[in-house]
Scaffold this motif. Structure first.
Motif, PDB file in Angstrom:
ATOM      1  N   ASP A  69      26.111 113.002  85.580  1.00 47.23           N
ATOM      2  CA  ASP A  69      26.703 112.992  86.918  1.00 47.23           C
ATOM      3  C   ASP A  69      25.988 113.996  87.807  1.00 47.23           C
ATOM      4  O   ASP A  69      25.825 115.154  87.445  1.00 47.23           O
ATOM      5  CB  ASP A  69      28.191 113.370  86.866  1.00 47.23           C
ATOM      6  CG  ASP A  69      29.018 112.328  86.143  1.00 47.23           C
ATOM      7  OD1 ASP A  69      28.640 111.141  86.191  1.00 47.23           O
ATOM      8  OD2 ASP A  69      30.025 112.704  85.516  1.00 47.23           O
ATOM      9  N   TYR A  70      25.562 113.513  88.993  1.00 53.26           N
ATOM     10  CA  TYR A  70      24.953 114.435  89.937  1.00 53.26           C
ATOM     11  C   TYR A  70      26.071 115.216  90.620  1.00 53.26           C
ATOM     12  O   TYR A  70      27.125 114.681  90.922  1.00 53.26           O
ATOM     13  CB  TYR A  70      24.137 113.702  91.003  1.00 53.26           C
ATOM     14  CG  TYR A  70      23.387 114.677  91.870  1.00 53.26           C
ATOM     15  CD1 TYR A  70      22.230 115.273  91.403  1.00 53.26           C
ATOM     16  CD2 TYR A  70      23.866 115.043  93.118  1.00 53.26           C
ATOM     17  CE1 TYR A  70      21.539 116.188  92.169  1.00 53.26           C
ATOM     18  CE2 TYR A  70      23.187 115.963  93.891  1.00 53.26           C
ATOM     19  CZ  TYR A  70      22.032 116.527  93.410  1.00 53.26           C
ATOM     20  OH  TYR A  70      21.365 117.455  94.155  1.00 53.26           O
ATOM     21  N   GLY A  71      25.837 116.471  90.849  1.00 53.14           N
ATOM     22  CA  GLY A  71      26.836 117.285  91.517  1.00 53.14           C
ATOM     23  C   GLY A  71      27.814 117.937  90.564  1.00 53.14           C
ATOM     24  O   GLY A  71      28.791 118.536  90.981  1.00 53.14           O
ATOM     25  N   GLU A  72      27.548 117.840  89.265  1.00 56.62           N
ATOM     26  CA  GLU A  72      28.416 118.491  88.281  1.00 56.62           C
ATOM     27  C   GLU A  72      28.140 119.989  88.319  1.00 56.62           C
ATOM     28  O   GLU A  72      27.005 120.427  88.222  1.00 56.62           O
ATOM     29  CB  GLU A  72      28.145 117.926  86.887  1.00 56.62           C
ATOM     30  CG  GLU A  72      29.159 118.307  85.850  1.00 56.62           C
ATOM     31  CD  GLU A  72      30.552 117.760  86.113  1.00 56.62           C
ATOM     32  OE1 GLU A  72      31.514 118.449  85.745  1.00 56.62           O
ATOM     33  OE2 GLU A  72      30.680 116.675  86.703  1.00 56.62           O
ATOM     34  N   LEU A  73      29.177 120.774  88.454  1.00 63.50           N
ATOM     35  CA  LEU A  73      29.051 122.222  88.575  1.00 63.50           C
ATOM     36  C   LEU A  73      29.039 122.880  87.201  1.00 63.50           C
ATOM     37  O   LEU A  73      29.880 122.588  86.354  1.00 63.50           O
ATOM     38  CB  LEU A  73      30.227 122.771  89.396  1.00 63.50           C
ATOM     39  CG  LEU A  73      30.225 124.252  89.715  1.00 63.50           C
ATOM     40  CD1 LEU A  73      29.044 124.598  90.612  1.00 63.50           C
ATOM     41  CD2 LEU A  73      31.526 124.625  90.418  1.00 63.50           C
ATOM     42  N   PHE A  74      28.059 123.750  86.978  1.00 60.23           N
ATOM     43  CA  PHE A  74      28.004 124.541  85.750  1.00 60.23           C
ATOM     44  C   PHE A  74      29.079 125.613  85.861  1.00 60.23           C
ATOM     45  O   PHE A  74      29.062 126.424  86.774  1.00 60.23           O
ATOM     46  CB  PHE A  74      26.613 125.170  85.591  1.00 60.23           C
ATOM     47  CG  PHE A  74      26.490 126.060  84.384  1.00 60.23           C
ATOM     48  CD1 PHE A  74      26.730 125.571  83.118  1.00 60.23           C
ATOM     49  CD2 PHE A  74      26.110 127.375  84.519  1.00 60.23           C
ATOM     50  CE1 PHE A  74      26.602 126.385  82.003  1.00 60.23           C
ATOM     51  CE2 PHE A  74      25.973 128.203  83.421  1.00 60.23           C
ATOM     52  CZ  PHE A  74      26.223 127.701  82.151  1.00 60.23           C
ATOM     53  N   ARG A  75      30.053 125.604  84.947  1.00 61.25           N
ATOM     54  CA  ARG A  75      31.224 126.470  85.087  1.00 61.25           C
ATOM     55  C   ARG A  75      31.428 127.398  83.892  1.00 61.25           C
ATOM     56  O   ARG A  75      32.463 127.381  83.255  1.00 61.25           O
ATOM     57  CB  ARG A  75      32.472 125.611  85.275  1.00 61.25           C
ATOM     58  CG  ARG A  75      32.417 124.771  86.527  1.00 61.25           C
ATOM     59  CD  ARG A  75      33.629 123.923  86.647  1.00 61.25           C
ATOM     60  NE  ARG A  75      33.647 122.949  85.558  1.00 61.25           N
ATOM     61  CZ  ARG A  75      34.321 121.830  85.559  1.00 61.25           C
ATOM     62  NH1 ARG A  75      35.079 121.533  86.582  1.00 61.25           N
ATOM     63  NH2 ARG A  75      34.276 121.006  84.551  1.00 61.25           N
ATOM     64  N   CYS A  94      26.051 126.724  90.007  1.00 57.56           N
ATOM     65  CA  CYS A  94      24.968 125.907  90.516  1.00 57.56           C
ATOM     66  C   CYS A  94      25.246 124.444  90.218  1.00 57.56           C
ATOM     67  O   CYS A  94      25.994 124.112  89.313  1.00 57.56           O
ATOM     68  CB  CYS A  94      23.639 126.329  89.919  1.00 57.56           C
ATOM     69  SG  CYS A  94      23.599 126.198  88.139  1.00 57.56           S
ATOM     70  N   VAL A  95      24.644 123.595  91.017  1.00 58.71           N
ATOM     71  CA  VAL A  95      24.740 122.157  90.849  1.00 58.71           C
ATOM     72  C   VAL A  95      23.323 121.657  90.626  1.00 58.71           C
ATOM     73  O   VAL A  95      22.434 121.939  91.435  1.00 58.71           O
ATOM     74  CB  VAL A  95      25.349 121.490  92.103  1.00 58.71           C
ATOM     75  CG1 VAL A  95      25.377 119.986  91.951  1.00 58.71           C
ATOM     76  CG2 VAL A  95      26.739 122.036  92.372  1.00 58.71           C
ATOM     77  N   ILE A  96      23.101 120.951  89.521  1.00 57.61           N
ATOM     78  CA  ILE A  96      21.768 120.421  89.263  1.00 57.61           C
ATOM     79  C   ILE A  96      21.861 118.951  88.877  1.00 57.61           C
ATOM     80  O   ILE A  96      22.903 118.469  88.428  1.00 57.61           O
ATOM     81  CB  ILE A  96      21.011 121.230  88.188  1.00 57.61           C
ATOM     82  CG1 ILE A  96      21.771 121.251  86.875  1.00 57.61           C
ATOM     83  CG2 ILE A  96      20.742 122.633  88.643  1.00 57.61           C
ATOM     84  CD1 ILE A  96      21.004 121.900  85.742  1.00 57.61           C
ATOM     85  N   ALA A  97      20.761 118.240  89.053  1.00 58.09           N
ATOM     86  CA  ALA A  97      20.705 116.807  88.778  1.00 58.09           C
ATOM     87  C   ALA A  97      20.768 116.535  87.274  1.00 58.09           C
ATOM     88  O   ALA A  97      20.410 117.398  86.467  1.00 58.09           O
ATOM     89  CB  ALA A  97      19.414 116.230  89.367  1.00 58.09           C
ATOM     90  N   PRO A  98      21.210 115.341  86.899  1.00 60.22           N
ATOM     91  CA  PRO A  98      21.242 114.966  85.481  1.00 60.22           C
ATOM     92  C   PRO A  98      19.864 115.114  84.836  1.00 60.22           C
ATOM     93  O   PRO A  98      18.846 114.759  85.433  1.00 60.22           O
ATOM     94  CB  PRO A  98      21.667 113.498  85.511  1.00 60.22           C
ATOM     95  CG  PRO A  98      22.385 113.338  86.801  1.00 60.22           C
ATOM     96  CD  PRO A  98      21.710 114.275  87.761  1.00 60.22           C
ATOM     97  N   GLY A  99      19.831 115.654  83.642  1.00 62.31           N
ATOM     98  CA  GLY A  99      18.596 115.860  82.904  1.00 62.31           C
ATOM     99  C   GLY A  99      17.828 117.104  83.301  1.00 62.31           C
ATOM    100  O   GLY A  99      16.896 117.498  82.618  1.00 62.31           O
ATOM    101  N   GLU A 100      18.219 117.750  84.381  1.00 65.93           N
ATOM    102  CA  GLU A 100      17.554 118.970  84.835  1.00 65.93           C
ATOM    103  C   GLU A 100      18.244 120.187  84.230  1.00 65.93           C
ATOM    104  O   GLU A 100      19.385 120.113  83.774  1.00 65.93           O
ATOM    105  CB  GLU A 100      17.558 119.063  86.356  1.00 65.93           C
ATOM    106  CG  GLU A 100      16.771 117.970  87.032  1.00 65.93           C
ATOM    107  CD  GLU A 100      15.293 118.020  86.698  1.00 65.93           C
ATOM    108  OE1 GLU A 100      14.713 119.127  86.677  1.00 65.93           O
ATOM    109  OE2 GLU A 100      14.720 116.938  86.443  1.00 65.93           O
ATOM    110  N   SER A 101      17.549 121.320  84.268  1.00 70.81           N
ATOM    111  CA  SER A 101      18.118 122.533  83.680  1.00 70.81           C
ATOM    112  C   SER A 101      18.004 123.709  84.637  1.00 70.81           C
ATOM    113  O   SER A 101      17.238 123.687  85.586  1.00 70.81           O
ATOM    114  CB  SER A 101      17.408 122.880  82.370  1.00 70.81           C
ATOM    115  OG  SER A 101      16.073 123.258  82.612  1.00 70.81           O
TER     116      SER A 101
END
Length: 186
Positions: free
Chosen positions: A87-93, A140-147
């Motif tokens: 999911d794009y826009g998923e927040l790392f929490r 941060c919000v990052i695209a799927p598959g990105e780190s």
């Protein structure tokens, strides 16, 4: 009167003993450096641990250095988080980062809390012994598959040895990563 004071002292001693037993009875780390942790659509991996007396912010033009106060050292834990949820826009929490040592527990220090070394105080020792770092963002919000990858900074007494990183992930709970034997002194 003396009896009441003795009872209060006994109650305080009992509370301290209980708190110490709870702290010492922390569950063991469920993970170790390098082992991926799949949680809440993310894959989180602690990549390394470094101890340092001096730090330098990693950037194209960073000329700011930091010195640990006398009797203390910096411990950097490098953490990587990959958006594996699709999911794009998923927040790392992840939050509540604590470094557990052989003698205590310390909260994450923020770059803004560190005192820079004045340029005129830079010496050959600082320039020879610094460790570069880049602070892990709080959110941060990052695209799927990105780190995203960065360092968590902890300030601890110089004689203590890191043993575990502990933090919370929303919707999952507490994560513990064992650090013993997986770090280097700079």
């Amino acid at each position: 009167m003396a009896m009441a004071g003795a009872l209060r002292l006994a109650a305080v001693a009992s509370a301290i003993a209980l708190a110490a037993s709870i702290y010492l009875a922390l569950p063991p780390a469920g993970y170790v450096i390098g082992s991926p942790i799949e949680v809440d659509g993310w894959v989180i991996t602690a990549r390394g641990v470094v101890e340092a007396k001096y730090l330098k912010l990693r950037s194209c033009c960073g000329l700011t250095f930091y010195r640990a106060e006398k009797g203390f050292k910096f411990v950097l834990v490098n953490l990587e988080a990959v958006n594996a949820g699709g999911d794009y826009g998923e927040l790392f929490r992840a939050r509540g980062f604590r470094l557990i040592t052989d003698r205590g527990a310390y909260p994450r220090a923020r770059l803004a809390e560190l005192k820079p070394i004045p340029v005129e105080a830079l010496s050959g020792e600082v320039l020879a012994e610094f460790v570069e770092f880049s602070e892990l963002p709080d959110a941060c919000v990052i695209a799927p598959g990105e780190s995203i990858r960065g360092d968590l900074i902890f300030v601890v007494p110089a004689a203590e040895r890191p043993s575990m990183l502990e933090f919370e992930v929303a919707g999952f709970g507490v994560v513990r990563i064992g650090l013993e034997g997986s770090y280097s002194s700079a």
